[in-house]
Design an enzyme around this catalytic site. Sequence first.
Site, mmCIF file in Angstrom:
data_model
loop_
_atom_site.group_PDB
_atom_site.id
_atom_site.type_symbol
_atom_site.label_atom_id
_atom_site.label_comp_id
_atom_site.label_asym_id
_atom_site.label_seq_id
_atom_site.Cartn_x
_atom_site.Cartn_y
_atom_site.Cartn_z
ATOM 1 N N ARG A 93 1.289 -1.124 0.206
ATOM 2 C CA ARG A 93 0.022 0.287 -0.274
ATOM 3 C C ARG A 93 0.810 0.956 0.330
ATOM 4 N NH1 ARG A 93 -3.546 -1.411 4.624
ATOM 5 N NH2 ARG A 93 -5.209 -3.137 3.649
ATOM 6 N N ARG B 198 -7.835 12.200 -5.007
ATOM 7 C CA ARG B 198 -9.031 11.405 -4.667
ATOM 8 C C ARG B 198 -9.822 12.363 -4.822
ATOM 9 N NH1 ARG B 198 -9.703 6.689 -2.519
ATOM 10 N NH2 ARG B 198 -11.772 7.631 -2.849
ATOM 11 N N TYR C 178 -15.591 -12.196 0.701
ATOM 12 C CA TYR C 178 -16.489 -11.372 -0.044
ATOM 13 C C TYR C 178 -17.126 -11.307 0.109
ATOM 14 C CZ TYR C 178 -11.888 -8.089 1.585
ATOM 15 O OH TYR C 178 -10.736 -7.136 2.403
#
Length: 340
Positions: A24, A37, A148
Amino acid sequence: MFNDVFLKACRKEAVPYTPVWFMRQAGRYQAEYRAIRERYSFFEISHHPELCAQVTRLPVEKLGVDAAILFADIMTPLKARGIEVEIVEGVGPVLNQPIRSGADFAQWKQLDPARDLPFVLDTVELLHQQLNVPLIGFAGAPFTLASYLIEGGPSKNYHKTKAFMYTHPEDWAALMDDLADMTLNYLQAQIRAGAQAVQIFDSWVGALGEKDYQIYIAPTMAKIFTELKKTGAVSLYFAAGAGHLLNEWNKLPVDVLSIDWRTSADDLDRLQISKAIQGNLDPSLLLAPLPILKERAKTLLDQLSNRPGYIFNLGHGVFPEVSEENLRELTKFVHHYPKV
């Protein structure tokens, strides 16, 4: 000049210094990323190859790390197959229609990366031209994706996933086969486009015991890594809290095992782990004062840096509160720490 120190370490070849990158390493701790973003959602970034390439390059340019990892999400190939999933800020992937039986996934369309994910492959091709370090492609592992799909989102205990695995073994096997084919197809396409390495994130498989891993997961992962080996790209395998599975992982035809901070150098020696190793600084230490961070990194390097095939990384991902300066200083420290 192409910096191939990371690739050499993955192959357990001699390296002049310990390579480092951070899981990350593109994210909200960077001012440039936060500005992007404000204009684009997570998935919108990945749909614009030049923008996605920029986000992927940022940590290499700002931190001096030895590898870039493609900016994407493990849910990307599922979305491309028409499965409705949202990335909820502060939560993670959320699905409105969780799987309850084999009928729920029997009609999914097969993934064709060139048709369904051209923007991902265009990004990889761009980065292959732009980077002077290796590009790591990646995908989610079948168990983690299945968790998930069955839970409907993140879980603390994975009870529903395990119950499905135990109660519907034929449907589970079919789901593993489907997700394995998708994962392999997706990663092979990234490699053809220019990724020199691929990491499979099996983030939550540590929720399983060793016996369940042997029965329900190991055959699937062996199939994936066996096929990846034929591409010539190096492969890495990561999970959190999975030190008890190291014996099983060591049997897989994978190049690098990525461990978290719960696994020690003594564990690796005791279990006679023969693979290259990546890890395993606790990400929370990135919030510690710099002297403490460096001291803990020194301890880790003293334990692992002389092991053939060691890559410095975190035991999990960088989080938004982390200082970019701390990451930059940590990278310099690792690069300059002497190999005895």
